[in-house]
Design a protein around this motif. Structure first.
Motif, PDB file in Angstrom:
ATOM      1  N   LEU A  68       0.812  -1.218   0.000  1.00 17.86           N
ATOM      2  CA  LEU A  68       0.000   0.000   0.000  1.00 17.86           C
ATOM      3  C   LEU A  68       0.850   1.276   0.000  1.00 17.86           C
ATOM      4  O   LEU A  68       0.343   2.360   0.264  1.00 17.86           O
ATOM      5  N   LYS A  69       2.104   1.146  -0.324  1.00 22.43           N
ATOM      6  CA  LYS A  69       3.009   2.293  -0.259  1.00 22.43           C
ATOM      7  C   LYS A  69       2.474   3.542  -0.961  1.00 22.43           C
ATOM      8  O   LYS A  69       2.495   4.645  -0.417  1.00 22.43           O
ATOM      9  N   HIS A  70       1.950   3.344  -2.195  1.00 22.77           N
ATOM     10  CA  HIS A  70       1.500   4.505  -2.962  1.00 22.77           C
ATOM     11  C   HIS A  70       0.251   5.146  -2.366  1.00 22.77           C
ATOM     12  O   HIS A  70       0.074   6.350  -2.420  1.00 22.77           O
ATOM     13  N   PHE A  71      -0.606   4.292  -1.777  1.00 27.09           N
ATOM     14  CA  PHE A  71      -1.812   4.833  -1.148  1.00 27.09           C
ATOM     15  C   PHE A  71      -1.419   5.684   0.058  1.00 27.09           C
ATOM     16  O   PHE A  71      -1.965   6.756   0.280  1.00 27.09           O
ATOM     17  N   ILE A  72      -0.470   5.153   0.819  1.00 31.02           N
ATOM     18  CA  ILE A  72      -0.034   5.883   2.008  1.00 31.02           C
ATOM     19  C   ILE A  72       0.641   7.190   1.602  1.00 31.02           C
ATOM     20  O   ILE A  72       0.370   8.250   2.177  1.00 31.02           O
ATOM     21  N   SER A  73       1.465   7.124   0.546  1.00 37.24           N
ATOM     22  CA  SER A  73       2.138   8.376   0.186  1.00 37.24           C
ATOM     23  C   SER A  73       1.145   9.377  -0.403  1.00 37.24           C
ATOM     24  O   SER A  73       1.334  10.581  -0.281  1.00 37.24           O
ATOM     25  N   PHE A  74       0.054   8.891  -1.023  1.00 38.46           N
ATOM     26  CA  PHE A  74      -0.980   9.834  -1.473  1.00 38.46           C
ATOM     27  C   PHE A  74      -1.631  10.512  -0.273  1.00 38.46           C
ATOM     28  O   PHE A  74      -1.819  11.734  -0.265  1.00 38.46           O
TER      29      PHE A  74
END
Lengths: 311, 292
Positions: A68-74
């Motif tokens: 979920l890295k990209h979701f968290i960085s969003f």
């Protein structure tokens, strides 16, 4: 036992025979099945890249998984709050103002006597639907510019000229207003058709009872077209986050980014202009999930209330 | 029905007519504005606002645009995409919808579910873009015309085909006609109102969209007319295209009349056609709203 197996076998062969018999029909469905596969299912599978560090050369098979890295960085992105807020506000305000407009227009048109005037008015009301977004935005830039006709009047009436297309506080008004102009006539077709399906005896008996025109609208027309209204409402809520990106991309500039930057345009900028495929897919997926949940909830509420529902 | 109209009734009728007339003028105004702008004399017009009528009269803008071969190329591209895209979408959609309209078809359920799923889920813009790119369709007509087949239309067609009287298709079957012949010689001719509506919607969709061209066409020789309009009407900071940039630049230095004329040239064909299709699309929209 033996007969049982025989029956099963024969059922199987019957089914195979049927499928063979339907060969031509399968052939007819094939082109659509292939196109849908390529342009809907392959991209759906491509969404997996939202959970990867997607590198085009490696493809979805070879890229590394990052969860979920990209979701968290969003969610941590300083723009996140503004974009989500803009998307929701634009969607909700559009719904509030754009949804009732064609219903009201249909009710008004219904009060006109059938004849040439009514037909001409209807034809004209459909026209904006056939004007392209580029032209609409181009004309808005003309009409609402500082030296345009609207500001000309504002100044004549003693006001101060407003640069409508650049001010962030005017963006939503401009977007929604032009959207209504564009779609109200065409969307009213559906409601007019629903109205024309109402049994005229209902009106006749209401008139005999002395119901005024207003009362007829409230007690007959609106309840009778309620099923159509609820179905359209469910669709509208489902599409609340899916704004008209073609138009926003033409209307937005750095001057009005504060209110005009929404999830769709952000995905476009990051993903297609910036090449951050995984990150922008994650943002897009985030939006689709919320949209689907909204559709599902509205449908559920609609069904609970005993109105129409989609599924 | 004969009944006396009360005074209040008359007033409300007058108010309704007033509102309708104002609305009608509001629908018309931007297009009249555009027409007046295109017909104005560029020197008289300058940067001034237009009320209703053109300032002076000149066909210079039209002459200028129609003398440019590029305008015709963009126009031709639009016609090509709209034509091919519409043909493919109608053909493919009719075929699958016909198969699904046959109640004994064994694959009916599976294919319906397969299609309906795509009405609720999609991969989104970026994965679709990468798919088109991977298929090598960038800068080809296929990127413009193939992704247009959608499940929603299939359902509309299917509903319509189902409502056709079955006696004719039955008779053809008795005569030994196959499915293809029944579809092309009986079902499709009977579905003219539907096909006309869908063709109109598809043509208008292709005619008026620019975003697919922005995404999939790098080569400006392949651009549709809306791309030219975009650079004419809307000053863009990211104008990578030099050809159009040149036309657009001349325009800002010459006049706004060319903007108006460009918009009119692109709009006129569609605005001339749609009123005649009206009786069809009222029906077409209704068919789409029937749920199953």
């Amino acid at each position: 036992m033996k007969t049982d197996i025989k029956i099963k076998e024969s059922k199987k062969t019957v089914f195979i025979k049927k499928v063979k018999h339907d060969g031509v029909l399968y052939l007819m469905a094939l082109p659509a099945v292939i196109l849908i596969f390529v342009f809907c299912y392959v991209p759906m599978y491509g969404v997996l890249m939202a959970f990867q560090n997607y590198i085009p050369a490696k493809g979805v098979f070879g890229s590394d998984w990052v969860g979920l890295k990209h979701f968290i960085s969003f969610l941590r992105d300083p723009f996140c709050g503004r974009i989500v807020r803009n998307t929701i506000l634009l969607g909700v305000e559009s719904l509030v103002f754009s949804f009732p407009a064609p219903i009201i227009l249909a009710l008004l048109l219904n009060e006109l006597k059938a004849g040439k005037f009514k037909r001409v008015v209807q034809t004209i009301s459909y026209m904006p639907h056939f004007v392209s977004t580029v032209i609409i935005v181009g004309l808005m830039l003309e009409i609402f510019s500082l030296s345009g006709i609207v500001n000309d009047w504002i100044v004549k009436l003693g006001g101060e000229a407003i640069s409508f297309m650049e001010r962030p506080e005017w963006f939503r008004t401009m977007y929604i207003g032009s959207g209504i102009w564009q779609g109200v006539g065409f969307s009213s077709i559906l409601y007019l058709a629903a109205i024309s399906g109402i049994n005229p005896e209902l009106y006749e008996s209401a008139i005999l009872d002395g119901a005024s025109r207003w009362k007829q609208v409230i007690h007959i027309t609106l309840p009778c077209i309620m099923p159509t209204i609820s179905i359209m409402f469910i669709f509208a809520v489902g599409g609340i986050l899916g704004n008209d990106m073609q138009k926003i991309l033409l209307m937005y500039s750095e001057a009005n980014w504060e209110t005009s930057d929404v999830i769709n345009t952000y995905v476009y900028r990051k993903g297609l202009l910036g090449g951050q495929y995984s990150y922008s897919s994650a943002v897009g997926l985030f939006m689709s999930v919320i949209s689907f949940v909204l559709l599902w909830i509205t449908n559920k509420i609609s069904r609970k209330l005993g109105a129409e529902s989609l599924f | 029905m004969h009944y006396k109209k009360s005074f209040g009734e008359k007033v409300s009728t007058a108010i309704i007519y007033m509102i309708i007339i104002i609305l009608t003028l509001a629908f018309l105004y931007p297009v009249i504005y555009c027409l007046s702008m295109s017909l104005s004399d560029p020197d008289l017009l300058g940067g001034q606002p237009i009320g209703l009528l053109p300032k002076g009269f000149s066909l210079e803008a039209y002459r200028y645009l129609l003398s440019s071969s590029k305008v015709f190329r963009y126009y031709g591209n639009t016609i090509l995409y709209a034509g091919v895209g519409t043909l493919i979408s109608i053909l493919v959609t009719s075929l699958v919808a016909y198969a699904l309209s046959i109640s004994t078809f064994t694959g009916r359920k599976v294919i319906t579910v397969y299609l309906v799923i795509t009405m609720f889920f999609s991969g989104g813009m970026v994965p679709l873009y990468l798919t088109v790119q991977r298929l090598g369709m960038m800068d080809t007509i296929w990127a413009m015309v193939l992704p247009g087949v959608g499940a929603y239309n299939v359902m509309v067609y299917k509903t319509f085909f189902r409502q056709l009287p079955s006696s004719l298709t039955e008779a053809a079957k008795v005569d030994g006609a196959g499915h293809f012949r029944i579809l092309f010689t009986i079902v499709m001719p009977l579905s003219k109102p539907l096909l006309a509506t869908m063709a109109l919607f598809s043509i208008v969709g292709h005619w008026n969209s620019y975003l697919n061209a922005v995404l999939y066409l790098r080569d400006s020789n392949k651009h549709p007319i809306q791309m030219l309009l975009r650079s004419l009407l809307i000053s863009l900071e990211m104008l990578e295209d030099k050809d159009m940039g040149a036309i657009a630049e001349q325009v800002t230095t010459s006049s706004r009349t060319v903007k108006g004329a460009g918009a009119m040239i692109a709009m006129i064909p569609i605005l001339c056609v749609y009123p005649f299709m009206q009786k069809y699309f009222a029906k077409g929209v209704m068919v789409g709203s029937i749920k199953e």
